[in-house]
Design a protein around this motif. Structure first.
Motif: not given
Length: 109
Positions: A18-19, A85-88, A98-100
């Motif tokens: 999930x986000x 994880x982070x967005x590309x 921040x990780x999203x």
């Protein structure tokens, strides 16, 4: 998105990704500007809803960590892994701060 594996021997495992909602909190185009409350629900903002429909963007919602992880725990799963994880790159500035995204692995004892 939650997936409980279908094989009989695997029905005791759950994977979830999930986000964390931060991508809905900010306008991430030029400057990080707080725009929306969390959890994000575009149905509560008629102007935003109309804009999304006009642009054929579809609807997305965020959920609280209590809903996401708490649901697994209340269903009797034991959390065994957690990954952020982070967005590309090139998909907004928020990834720099921040990780999203959040993924969990859980097993049912």
């Amino acid at each position: 998105m939650e997936r409980v594996l279908p094989r009989p021997e695997a029905r005791r495992r759950s994977s979830r990704g999930d986000g964390n909602g931060l991508n809905f909190l900010f306008n991430d185009y030029d400057r990080l500007v707080v725009e929306n409350p969390l959890p994000f629900n575009p149905l509560k903002d008629p102007v935003l809803y109309e804009e999304l429909m006009k642009n054929d963007d579809g609807l997305q919602f965020s959920h609280t960590m209590e809903e996401q992880i708490g649901g697994q725990l209340k269903a009797g799963f034991r959390l065994t892994e957690l990954f952020e994880d982070r967005d590309r790159p090139g998909n907004g500035r928020l990834r720099d701060f921040a990780p999203t995204y959040l993924a969990t692995r859980a097993v049912k004892p």
